[in-house]
Design a protein around this motif. Structure first.
Motif, mmCIF file in Angstrom:
data_model
loop_
_atom_site.group_PDB
_atom_site.id
_atom_site.type_symbol
_atom_site.label_atom_id
_atom_site.label_comp_id
_atom_site.label_asym_id
_atom_site.label_seq_id
_atom_site.Cartn_x
_atom_site.Cartn_y
_atom_site.Cartn_z
ATOM 1 N N SER A 124 -37.559 -31.178 -37.982
ATOM 2 C CA SER A 124 -38.557 -31.651 -37.015
ATOM 3 C C SER A 124 -38.129 -31.342 -35.584
ATOM 4 C CB SER A 124 -38.796 -33.154 -37.188
ATOM 5 O OG SER A 124 -37.598 -33.879 -37.064
ATOM 6 N N MET A 125 -36.825 -31.497 -35.286
ATOM 7 C CA MET A 125 -36.362 -31.192 -33.933
ATOM 8 C C MET A 125 -36.459 -29.691 -33.635
ATOM 9 S SD MET A 125 -33.199 -33.770 -33.036
ATOM 10 C CE MET A 125 -32.324 -33.708 -34.592
ATOM 11 N N GLY A 126 -36.102 -28.857 -34.619
ATOM 12 C CA GLY A 126 -36.196 -27.412 -34.427
ATOM 13 C C GLY A 126 -37.624 -26.945 -34.227
ATOM 14 N N LEU A 127 -38.532 -27.477 -35.063
ATOM 15 C CA LEU A 127 -39.935 -27.094 -34.933
ATOM 16 C C LEU A 127 -40.539 -27.600 -33.628
ATOM 17 C CD1 LEU A 127 -41.236 -27.607 -38.592
ATOM 18 C CD2 LEU A 127 -40.841 -25.450 -37.400
ATOM 19 N N ALA A 128 -40.080 -28.771 -33.172
ATOM 20 C CA ALA A 128 -40.585 -29.297 -31.904
ATOM 21 C C ALA A 128 -40.244 -28.341 -30.768
ATOM 22 C CB ALA A 128 -39.986 -30.679 -31.636
ATOM 23 N N ILE A 129 -39.036 -27.833 -30.770
ATOM 24 C CA ILE A 129 -38.610 -26.899 -29.715
ATOM 25 C C ILE A 129 -39.439 -25.614 -29.757
ATOM 26 C CG2 ILE A 129 -36.689 -25.438 -28.959
ATOM 27 C CD1 ILE A 129 -34.814 -27.723 -29.888
ATOM 28 N N ILE A 130 -39.638 -25.073 -30.973
ATOM 29 C CA ILE A 130 -40.416 -23.840 -31.114
ATOM 30 C C ILE A 130 -41.868 -24.062 -30.679
ATOM 31 C CG2 ILE A 130 -41.318 -22.173 -32.776
ATOM 32 C CD1 ILE A 130 -38.736 -22.617 -34.408
ATOM 33 N N LEU A 152 -43.936 -22.183 -27.599
ATOM 34 C CA LEU A 152 -45.170 -21.427 -27.795
ATOM 35 C C LEU A 152 -46.307 -21.994 -26.951
ATOM 36 C CD1 LEU A 152 -45.026 -20.886 -31.680
ATOM 37 C CD2 LEU A 152 -44.532 -19.223 -29.875
ATOM 38 N N TYR A 153 -46.419 -23.329 -26.908
ATOM 39 C CA TYR A 153 -47.524 -23.926 -26.170
ATOM 40 C C TYR A 153 -47.390 -23.659 -24.667
ATOM 41 C CZ TYR A 153 -50.846 -27.196 -24.235
ATOM 42 O OH TYR A 153 -51.887 -27.747 -23.521
ATOM 43 N N VAL A 154 -46.186 -23.918 -24.127
ATOM 44 C CA VAL A 154 -46.002 -23.739 -22.691
ATOM 45 C C VAL A 154 -46.148 -22.264 -22.309
ATOM 46 C CG1 VAL A 154 -44.396 -24.024 -20.761
ATOM 47 C CG2 VAL A 154 -44.556 -25.786 -22.521
ATOM 48 N N PHE A 204 -42.021 -19.969 -17.797
ATOM 49 C CA PHE A 204 -42.177 -21.416 -17.864
ATOM 50 C C PHE A 204 -41.733 -21.934 -19.232
ATOM 51 C CE2 PHE A 204 -45.449 -20.717 -14.465
ATOM 52 C CZ PHE A 204 -44.867 -21.519 -13.503
ATOM 53 N N GLY A 205 -42.161 -21.229 -20.290
ATOM 54 C CA GLY A 205 -41.808 -21.655 -21.640
ATOM 55 C C GLY A 205 -40.310 -21.651 -21.862
ATOM 56 N N LEU A 206 -39.636 -20.619 -21.361
ATOM 57 C CA LEU A 206 -38.183 -20.537 -21.519
ATOM 58 C C LEU A 206 -37.495 -21.691 -20.791
ATOM 59 C CD1 LEU A 206 -35.849 -18.819 -22.622
ATOM 60 C CD2 LEU A 206 -35.843 -17.580 -20.445
ATOM 61 N N GLY A 207 -37.970 -22.001 -19.595
ATOM 62 C CA GLY A 207 -37.393 -23.124 -18.854
ATOM 63 C C GLY A 207 -37.624 -24.444 -19.551
ATOM 64 N N PHE A 237 -33.361 -29.595 -12.267
ATOM 65 C CA PHE A 237 -32.162 -28.769 -12.176
ATOM 66 C C PHE A 237 -31.903 -27.866 -13.386
ATOM 67 C CE2 PHE A 237 -31.120 -32.258 -9.187
ATOM 68 C CZ PHE A 237 -30.873 -31.491 -8.052
ATOM 69 N N ILE A 238 -32.758 -27.948 -14.402
ATOM 70 C CA ILE A 238 -32.600 -27.049 -15.557
ATOM 71 C C ILE A 238 -33.837 -26.165 -15.705
ATOM 72 C CG2 ILE A 238 -32.185 -26.862 -18.032
ATOM 73 C CD1 ILE A 238 -29.813 -28.019 -16.566
ATOM 74 N N ALA A 239 -34.999 -26.789 -15.911
ATOM 75 C CA ALA A 239 -36.220 -26.035 -16.196
ATOM 76 C C ALA A 239 -36.636 -25.151 -15.013
ATOM 77 C CB ALA A 239 -37.349 -26.996 -16.559
ATOM 78 N N SER A 240 -36.684 -25.744 -13.816
ATOM 79 C CA SER A 240 -37.143 -24.982 -12.645
ATOM 80 C C SER A 240 -36.199 -23.835 -12.289
ATOM 81 C CB SER A 240 -37.322 -25.929 -11.445
ATOM 82 O OG SER A 240 -38.309 -26.904 -11.740
#
Length: 851
Positions: free
Chosen positions: A673-679, A683-685, A693-696, A814-817
């Motif tokens: 569930s955690m792995g699929l949540a990340i994927i 994809l959505y972002v 944006f998705g990578l961040g 400090f991570i995503a942006s």
């Protein structure tokens, strides 16, 4: 204005009325009082019957009045429906016991409040039973497995009824497992309950007395060696009939001699049941049928009783010897009856069921859970509401009203679904409320920005609400992704947490876009309020966040690496029994107890690896000791500790047992569930924004999950199934915060076509910084209340979310942006090549403030 918003007022009023009707009454009405209030005829006779039932409860012959009435009705062949003529029962149902059971179950259900508590809040025992693979033919089709499981549930239901359990829950889990919940039952008072439920069912073939029937002879002249059994069936007109027969106690043969049975149709389209015997069974069945045929007469042929688990399922006539190793039972069967009889002959419980999971909560532990959970929840909600009113004054009042509607909708949907409220569910509801204010804060902060630009209150409201629309939708959709995965892959509390969160997402969007906007429209456009005062009126900061991105990025990932290292060092010790299997015993005690001495005492008592873990909330009350030991050794823990520490006054208040197979399955589903949540988030972002944006977003989500797990383990806490739900919720919160920042970056890129990418990102973060701090504050307040005053699993969930709130806010900045900035090499032209376009919705109207 009123006409334009009439549909919103109508929809809101309807939903609110429905929610209230779904959750009321909140409290149970005592069954004794409720059933008396429903009697409409023969009140005097029923009062005498109630006195009989009360006497049975007083002298210990029945656990409750509910059970006593069932037993009295069965013994006296008394149809209780005569006292309740206004409650309709099926006229063709003549079996008194079944009529009484249906009636009393209905009255008991009606006496209950609409929101029912789970076993962790009201006490009882629950276990998950599994049919071993070697006990189920691999040749069975899926629908045949489901039929067998359904019959097994029916058998277990009959067994449970013998213990007088009110409102048991017996339901299938997959195609080879059965979940059983028995409220109010303890293995201490009923040590045989688990063994009685999981034992194999016995299939017998017995003789029916050829001449006598129970109604023909007085009770004291019943034939020796026979017992009275009740046969139920339907005639050709579909009317239900019952027949009492004398059935021999000692069987002529057992189900072990049956090879298989299956329904089929004869040449005339009538259903029949075919039976095939093994070699031993073929010979014995021929002898038995020969004996029965000789006992009967042409006018009254002999009959063979088919008895499964002590219940008479069929009694076909036998007119001649049946050899050849097979037989068929014919008659006026419906297809359903033929299938049911074939299931009986195949005996779905011919092997003992295996307990894969067992959980017991004593009454005292349940009471403590309720008191601490309710207190923590009330304090959390009051803190959030008070904070919103303090910061936003009149806007805060609107937010509290919206949150109240939100909470009622969540509870109303849970009640209508028949969901039970558990400790993780309580935490989920409170945290949903804490997160739901985010939408209101987004709206209010946008209004503040528009006001700072010199716009009128009406124009600021219209422009602010329109600009924040896509942000609210995107943020909640990403949360919906994580909650959906909880439902899809989770079990027990994880799935329940996911259901609560999913309902909360929809109700939050509704309340933000309909309820809050409706209130603002009425008061602002109706000129009821001229100003929109806010306590915090700070100007937009101008901090260079990207300047400190690299050191902050490196420092946070260093903490993550340390946490991951501790996780690797501890290995399987980080897992609770949910993931590795074993027994867990909860012991209440007084004073102080040294866990090292407890471990030594248990080892000296013959228990191998023992792991005692003190459990208490931050306030210091409701102290218990959770002792984890290998599977099968939990029963010795209480005895050893009571003998070794008499001054501590140890007493067992709960016990859980989980098989290794279930533990491995839960662990796999957690990681899945955690792995699929990340994927899914990536994809959505990437779809809604662009890949940078998705990578961040994904990098920050992974960072937050690892950081939370690492700190959780560093503080010597164990990773359990509810923690999976909490960590997924942290992921949802993190991406929610990140979406708000990204949405503002995208907007600033369009509004400032000549501004450098670095300045755009810094400017966007500065403009949402106040919102991020305020949202974090409300969620933090809800979490800290649960952490301080909540015990057990609520305390663990709150700790997880406290960490998640801090890391989520940090990572969005400090991570995503910075990841987005570095991916595009600091060049806005690189961003523009990806044709990033802000999405528009067809149903979004133009703002009058922007015209």
């Amino acid at each position: 204005m009123f006409k334009r918003n009439l549909w919103k007022i109508t929809v809101t009023a309807f939903i609110l009325a429905w929610a209230l009707s779904s959750i009321l009454p909140l409290n149970d009405t005592p069954f004794n009082d409720y059933i008396k209030s429903q009697v409409t005829v023969q009140q005097t006779e029923f009062e005498a019957l109630m006195n009989q039932a009360s006497e049975r409860v007083a002298d210990g012959r029945a656990p409750t009045v509910f059970i006593a009435l069932k037993r009295i009705g069965a013994e006296q062949r008394l149809d209780l429906s005569q006292f309740f003529p206004e409650i309709p029962l099926e006229s063709s149902l003549h079996n008194v016991e079944k009529r009484n059971a249906i009636l009393l179950d209905h009255l008991l259900q009606e006496s209950k409040g609409r929101l029912q508590l789970g076993l962790d809040l009201k006490g009882g025992v629950a276990f998950l039973l599994e049919v071993e693979d070697d006990g189920v033919s691999e040749d069975l089709a899926e629908h045949e497995r489901e039929e067998n499981l359904s019959k097994a549930i029916e058998i277990i239901g009959d067994r449970v009824n013998e213990f007088g359990v009110a409102e048991p829950i017996i339901r299938p889990v997959g195609t080879n497992r059965i979940e059983v919940q028995l409220p109010g039952i303890s293995t201490k008072d009923n040590p045989e309950v688990v063994d009685a439920v999981k034992k194999p069912a016995r299939l017998d073939f017995r003789l029916v007395h050829p001449n006598l029937r129970p109604q023909m002879v007085p009770r004291d002249q019943y034939p020796t060696g026979y017992e009275v059994m009740l046969l139920e069936g339907e005639d050709r007109e579909g009317n239900v009939f019952t027949e009492e027969l004398f059935v021999k106690r000692i069987p002529e043969m057992t189900g072990e001699m049956v090879a298989t049975a299956f329904p089929s149709m004869d040449n005339y389209g009538r259903f029949k049941v075919n039976i095939q015997f093994n070699n031993e069974g073929a010979e014995r069945f021929a002898d038995v049928t020969e004996e029965i045929s000789q006992m009967g007469t042409p006018q009254r042929p002999g009959r063979l009783a088919i008895v499964l688990d002590g219940r008479l399922s069929s009694a076909p006539t036998v007119r001649e010897r049946i050899g050849g190793g097979s037989a068929e039972i014919s008659g006026s069967f419906t297809q359903r009856e033929a299938i049911d009889l074939a299931n009986v002959l195949n005996n779905p419980l011919d092997v003992e069921l295996v307990i894969q999971e067992q959980n017991e909560v004593g009454p005292s532990l349940a009471e403590d859970a309720i008191s601490s959970g309710v207190a923590a929840s009330e304090i959390a909600i009051v803190l959030v509401a008070g904070f919103m009113i303090l910061i936003y004054t009149i806007g805060g009042v609107f937010a509290v009203i919206s949150l109240t509607v939100n909470l009622l909708i969540v509870l109303g949907v849970l009640a209508s679904l028949g969901a039970t409220i558990t400790m993780p569910g309580v935490a989920g509801i409170v945290l949903t409320v804490g997160m739901a204010v985010d939408s209101n804060i987004l709206i209010f902060e946008r209004i503040r920005e528009e006001l700072n630009l010199g716009k009128s209150l009406k124009a600021a409201f219209q422009a602010g609400h329109e600009k924040v629309l896509s942000t609210i939708l995107d943020a909640n959709i990403t949360t919906l992704i994580t909650s959906s995965l909880m439902i899809l892959f989770g079990t027990g509390p994880v799935k329940g947490f996911g259901v609560t969160l999913t309902i909360g997402v929809f109700s939050t969007v509704f309340c933000a876009l309909i309820v809050t906007k409706l209130l603002l429209t009425i008061f602002i456009e109706g000129d009821v309020i001229k100003k929109f005062p806010m306590l915090v009126r700070a100007k937009v900061p101008s901090f260079d966040f990207l300047r400190y991105a690299r050191p902050a990025f490196a420092a946070s990932w260093l903490i993550v690496i340390i946490g991951v290292g501790v996780v690797a060092y501890k290995g399987d010790r980080i897992y609770g029994i949910d993931f590795v299997g074993g027994d867990e015993v909860n012991m209440a005690y007084v004073g102080e107890v040294d866990t090292g001495a407890v471990r030594t005492a248990l080892e000296e008592g013959g228990i191998g690896e023992a792991n005692p873990i003190p459990q208490n909330n931050f306030a210091g009350d409701n102290e218990t000791l959770k002792v984890q030991v290998p599977s099968g050794e939990g029963g010795q823990v209480a005895e050893i500790l009571i003998a070794a520490f008499p001054d501590a006054q140890f007493s067992e208040v709960g016990q859980t047992a989980i098989g290794p197979a279930i533990g491995a399955e839960i662990r796999w589903n957690a990681f899945m569930s955690m792995g699929l949540a990340i994927i899914a988030i990536l994809l959505y972002v990437a779809f809604r924004f662009e890949f940078g944006f998705g990578l961040g977003a994904v990098t920050s989500t992974i960072h937050d999950i690892l950081m939370t797990i690492g700190l959780f383990v560093l503080f010597d806490r164990q990773f359990t199934a509810p923690m999976v739900a909490a960590i997924l919720l942290v992921a949802g919160y993190s991406i929610n915060d990140t979406i708000v920042v990204f949405d503002r970056i995208r907007e600033e890129l369009k509004l400032n076509p000549d501004t450098k990418l670095r300045d755009v990102i810094n400017g966007a973060i500065n403009k949402v910084f106040t919102r991020s701090l305020l949202t974090s504050a409300t969620t933090f307040l809800a979490s800290i209340a649960l952490f301080i005053w909540g015990g057990g699993v609520i305390n663990d969930l709150a700790f997880t979310f406290l960490v998640g709130v801090i890391t989520g806010t940090f990572s969005s900045i400090f991570i995503a942006s910075p990841i987005f900035f570095w991916y595009h090499k600091g060049d806005r032209k690189h961003v523009e090549k990806h044709q990033d376009v802000k999405p528009t919705y067809e149903w979004t109207g133009s703002s009058r403030a922007s015209e």
